[in-house]
Scaffold this motif. Structure first.
Motif, PDB file in Angstrom:
ATOM      1  N   MET A   1       0.821  -1.198   0.000  1.00 33.38           N
ATOM      2  CA  MET A   1       0.000   0.000   0.000  1.00 33.38           C
ATOM      3  C   MET A   1       0.863   1.259   0.000  1.00 33.38           C
ATOM      4  N   PHE A   2       1.925   1.254   0.811  1.00 31.16           N
ATOM      5  CA  PHE A   2       2.784   2.428   0.856  1.00 31.16           C
ATOM      6  C   PHE A   2       3.599   2.567  -0.425  1.00 31.16           C
ATOM      7  N   ALA A   3       3.887   1.454  -1.065  1.00 31.90           N
ATOM      8  CA  ALA A   3       4.601   1.524  -2.343  1.00 31.90           C
ATOM      9  C   ALA A   3       3.731   2.214  -3.394  1.00 31.90           C
ATOM     10  N   ALA A   4       2.433   1.947  -3.360  1.00 26.58           N
ATOM     11  CA  ALA A   4       1.516   2.621  -4.286  1.00 26.58           C
ATOM     12  C   ALA A   4       1.441   4.113  -3.976  1.00 26.58           C
ATOM     13  N   ALA A   5       1.512   4.463  -2.698  1.00 19.68           N
ATOM     14  CA  ALA A   5       1.515   5.883  -2.318  1.00 19.68           C
ATOM     15  C   ALA A   5       2.775   6.571  -2.808  1.00 19.68           C
ATOM     16  N   VAL A   6       3.911   5.888  -2.730  1.00 18.53           N
ATOM     17  CA  VAL A   6       5.164   6.466  -3.222  1.00 18.53           C
ATOM     18  C   VAL A   6       5.095   6.680  -4.726  1.00 18.53           C
ATOM     19  N   ILE A   7       4.545   5.735  -5.447  1.00 15.79           N
ATOM     20  CA  ILE A   7       4.416   5.879  -6.900  1.00 15.79           C
ATOM     21  C   ILE A   7       3.483   7.034  -7.240  1.00 15.79           C
ATOM     22  N   ALA A   8       2.366   7.153  -6.521  1.00 19.03           N
ATOM     23  CA  ALA A   8       1.435   8.262  -6.763  1.00 19.03           C
ATOM     24  C   ALA A   8       2.097   9.605  -6.456  1.00 19.03           C
ATOM     25  N   LEU A   9       2.892   9.663  -5.389  1.00 20.42           N
ATOM     26  CA  LEU A   9       3.591  10.907  -5.062  1.00 20.42           C
ATOM     27  C   LEU A   9       4.641  11.254  -6.119  1.00 20.42           C
ATOM     28  N   LEU A  10       5.320  10.244  -6.657  1.00 21.92           N
ATOM     29  CA  LEU A  10       6.298  10.504  -7.719  1.00 21.92           C
ATOM     30  C   LEU A  10       5.622  11.028  -8.982  1.00 21.92           C
ATOM     31  N   VAL A  11       4.464  10.481  -9.317  1.00 19.87           N
ATOM     32  CA  VAL A  11       3.718  10.985 -10.479  1.00 19.87           C
ATOM     33  C   VAL A  11       3.278  12.421 -10.245  1.00 19.87           C
ATOM     34  N   THR A  12       2.799  12.712  -9.040  1.00 21.18           N
ATOM     35  CA  THR A  12       2.397  14.075  -8.701  1.00 21.18           C
ATOM     36  C   THR A  12       3.580  15.026  -8.758  1.00 21.18           C
ATOM     37  N   LEU A  13       4.736  14.570  -8.297  1.00 25.48           N
ATOM     38  CA  LEU A  13       5.940  15.393  -8.336  1.00 25.48           C
ATOM     39  C   LEU A  13       6.352  15.709  -9.771  1.00 25.48           C
ATOM     40  N   VAL A  14       6.266  14.729 -10.646  1.00 26.24           N
ATOM     41  CA  VAL A  14       6.606  14.955 -12.057  1.00 26.24           C
ATOM     42  C   VAL A  14       5.630  15.936 -12.697  1.00 26.24           C
ATOM     43  N   LEU A  15       4.342  15.799 -12.387  1.00 23.16           N
ATOM     44  CA  LEU A  15       3.348  16.720 -12.947  1.00 23.16           C
ATOM     45  C   LEU A  15       3.542  18.142 -12.424  1.00 23.16           C
ATOM     46  N   ALA A  16       3.887  18.278 -11.149  1.00 21.36           N
ATOM     47  CA  ALA A  16       4.124  19.613 -10.584  1.00 21.36           C
ATOM     48  C   ALA A  16       5.363  20.253 -11.204  1.00 21.36           C
ATOM     49  N   LEU A  17       6.396  19.468 -11.417  1.00 24.40           N
ATOM     50  CA  LEU A  17       7.599  20.013 -12.057  1.00 24.40           C
ATOM     51  C   LEU A  17       7.347  20.385 -13.517  1.00 24.40           C
ATOM     52  N   ALA A  18       6.509  19.603 -14.190  1.00 28.00           N
ATOM     53  CA  ALA A  18       6.148  19.957 -15.567  1.00 28.00           C
ATOM     54  C   ALA A  18       5.370  21.274 -15.590  1.00 28.00           C
ATOM     55  N   ARG A  19       4.508  21.465 -14.605  1.00 28.22           N
ATOM     56  CA  ARG A  19       3.763  22.726 -14.516  1.00 28.22           C
ATOM     57  C   ARG A  19       4.691  23.892 -14.190  1.00 28.22           C
ATOM     58  N   ALA A  20       5.707  23.632 -13.385  1.00 28.16           N
ATOM     59  CA  ALA A  20       6.670  24.687 -13.060  1.00 28.16           C
ATOM     60  C   ALA A  20       7.459  25.108 -14.292  1.00 28.16           C
ATOM     61  N   ILE A  21       7.708  24.193 -15.179  1.00 25.98           N
ATOM     62  CA  ILE A  21       8.444  24.527 -16.408  1.00 25.98           C
ATOM     63  C   ILE A  21       7.541  25.243 -17.409  1.00 25.98           C
ATOM     64  N   ARG A  22       6.284  24.808 -17.539  1.00 28.92           N
ATOM     65  CA  ARG A  22       5.395  25.349 -18.557  1.00 28.92           C
ATOM     66  C   ARG A  22       4.506  26.487 -18.085  1.00 28.92           C
ATOM     67  N   GLY A  23       4.543  26.834 -16.805  1.00 27.25           N
ATOM     68  CA  GLY A  23       3.629  27.837 -16.267  1.00 27.25           C
ATOM     69  C   GLY A  23       3.666  29.150 -17.025  1.00 27.25           C
ATOM     70  N   PRO A  24       2.520  29.724 -17.346  1.00 31.46           N
ATOM     71  CA  PRO A  24       2.523  30.960 -18.141  1.00 31.46           C
ATOM     72  C   PRO A  24       3.007  32.179 -17.353  1.00 31.46           C
ATOM     73  N   THR A  25       2.795  32.203 -16.041  1.00 32.00           N
ATOM     74  CA  THR A  25       3.244  33.346 -15.257  1.00 32.00           C
ATOM     75  C   THR A  25       4.207  32.878 -14.169  1.00 32.00           C
ATOM     76  N   VAL A  26       4.860  33.844 -13.569  1.00 30.34           N
ATOM     77  CA  VAL A  26       5.799  33.538 -12.496  1.00 30.34           C
ATOM     78  C   VAL A  26       5.066  32.945 -11.299  1.00 30.34           C
ATOM     79  N   PHE A  27       3.871  33.424 -11.027  1.00 28.61           N
ATOM     80  CA  PHE A  27       3.132  32.949  -9.871  1.00 28.61           C
ATOM     81  C   PHE A  27       2.647  31.510 -10.064  1.00 28.61           C
ATOM     82  N   ASP A  28       2.316  31.122 -11.303  1.00 28.92           N
ATOM     83  CA  ASP A  28       1.988  29.718 -11.572  1.00 28.92           C
ATOM     84  C   ASP A  28       3.197  28.832 -11.334  1.00 28.92           C
ATOM     85  N   ARG A  29       4.349  29.295 -11.767  1.00 32.38           N
ATOM     86  CA  ARG A  29       5.577  28.528 -11.549  1.00 32.38           C
ATOM     87  C   ARG A  29       5.900  28.417 -10.065  1.00 32.38           C
ATOM     88  N   LEU A  30       5.696  29.501  -9.336  1.00 33.49           N
ATOM     89  CA  LEU A  30       5.966  29.486  -7.901  1.00 33.49           C
ATOM     90  C   LEU A  30       5.022  28.538  -7.176  1.00 33.49           C
TER      91      LEU A  30
END
Length: 85
Positions: A1-30
């Protein structure tokens, strides 16, 4: 169960970093960077629980505090143009 949580957190981390790179404004990136920091705190806590190392919780708390202070410093910099005021 915790392994699935780690995988879900890693996917969320990748999506957040992708948003930080593509964010249209500085505040979206922040916001995306702050989210990535929060997910990193959760990831450290979960991995610390999985390996049985309670020291990881101390690291997660310190990283969370640094995340908050860094976010406030960046917002102050963008509002006033310097951190001295």
């Amino acid at each position: 169960m915790f392994a699935a949580a780690v995988i879900a957190l890693l996917v969320t981390l990748v999506l957040a970093l992708a948003r930080a790179i593509r964010g249209p404004t500085v505040f979206d990136r922040l916001l995306a960077t702050n989210t990535a920091g929060t997910v990193a705190v959760l990831l450290l806590s979960t991995i610390g629980f999985l390996v049985g190392r309670p020291e990881f919780l101390d690291l997660a708390i310190v990283y969370g505090l640094l995340n908050v202070v860094g976010t406030i410093a960046v917002l102050k910099f963008f509002r006033y143009g310097s951190l001295a005021e």
